[in-house]
Design an enzyme around this catalytic site. Sequence first.
Site: not given
Ligand code: SIN
Length: 486
Positions: A258, A292
């Site tokens: 991810e 992310c």
């Molecule tokens: C992430 O920033 O990797 C995860 C964000 C989320 O689960 O909303």
Amino acid sequence: MSLELLQRKELFRQDAFWSGAWRKGNPDLKIEVTNPSNLEILGRVPSLGRKETLEAIQTSLHAFQDWSKRPAKERSILIRTWSDLMKKNREDLAVLMTLEQGKPLAESRGEIDYAASFLEWFAEEGKRVYGDIIPSHRRDTKIEVIKEPVGVCGILTPWNFPSSMITRKVGAALAAGCTVISKPSELTPFSALALAVLAQEAGIPEGVFQVLTGYPEEIANTLIDSSEVRKISFTGSTRVGKLIMERSSKTLKRLSLELGGNAPFLVFDDADLESAVKGAILSKFRNAGQTCVCANRFLIQKGIYNDFVSLFSESVLKLKTGNGLEKDITIGPLISELAVQKVENHVKDALDKGAKLQLGGKRIEPGKLFFSPTVISEVPENSLSMQEEVFGPVAPVYRFESMEEALQVANSTPSGLASYVFTEDYRKMRFLAENIKAGMLGINEGLISTEQVPFGGLKESGFGREGSKYGIQEYLNVKYVCIGGF
Ligand code: SIN
């Protein structure tokens, strides 16, 4: 004002948890963990390496023999108990998270709920791992498909969500019957260690969930190089994801990656302005822009552009930056000096290329790592903030004319994690749902994360899905069995 706030001091561990015990490792090798709000040292954790990782792998392998054979319901009860304990200790876990990560306390509480929800979800999903019976091609054979846990898993997680990125992986892995070695970020290990305390209290057996603290390279490489570790799940940068994939080829491990995003946030002339601005604030400024799935680039159609920029800027002005433990704070510090320098550079680059600073754009009090929430308009497409993941509280706004142009700009990135569209036109919604190249799309919604949905990306944002009914499949092998002699 810091660790005294904890009701249960035993949740704050300065040792690591592997091979059946809490251990200190080499006393000369420690990592200092600081509070990004005031740069005070919160504590120290062991800096572990290859030796301890190899020990943990053996413990994990041993634990797998029993854990993988337990009935799913038995595993489910333990995982569910773990989730319940997280909820019971929510306030302490949240305080610990704000102290080491910086996010406002309300967001930390939200993250603890989010993190516990993955354990609860997968405790249930584990009971629904069904195989298949396939009509045979011959009279004398029967064909079955069964699902088996992949084995020992290494999970490598980042500092921006110190609890939920762990439980999103561990919940699925444990429910499937795998055992896990967790390597949290060296910047935020205390949340992971508190999770290990609660796992122990929940009765998760020895070796099923271990936490190794340390710098990433040696631990990660040992996990990746081991042929006994059958899966790596990583959340972090695309650069590191590619290195992991390359290195994993030697043992052909299963991977879930991810990785970074560059989410476009499209607002069309026919959108509901207030809901678009509300979505923009939620999507851009959660965790000070360090997620992310944060909106990275705002693509706004020309007819609504000025109104959007003005209402958005007004709303951004209301955000309150400061130490996340203080009342009403909505934006905490960034995680490091490098992170601040990166957003400074993005702002400078956009302004050098002709963009207009609407507000913010500089460091602010009360500490070295605080950056003011920033809106920049008329940002050209070739600006760094349009091309790269910003990972900070800076919103670049671009003006587009047509749907074709918006789609072309939205898709012109190697990333493909989240995306957002605001429109009241059903045809546009359908068209964009089918044509935006991203693993996730929020339509008239800026906050899309929840445990029931398949979280993950396309292209260089990686592969594999977390959460939802799909998440558990990442930790299962499919085995075909042909039974003859009938
Ligand atoms: C992430 O920033 O990797 C995860 C964000 C989320 O689960 O909303």
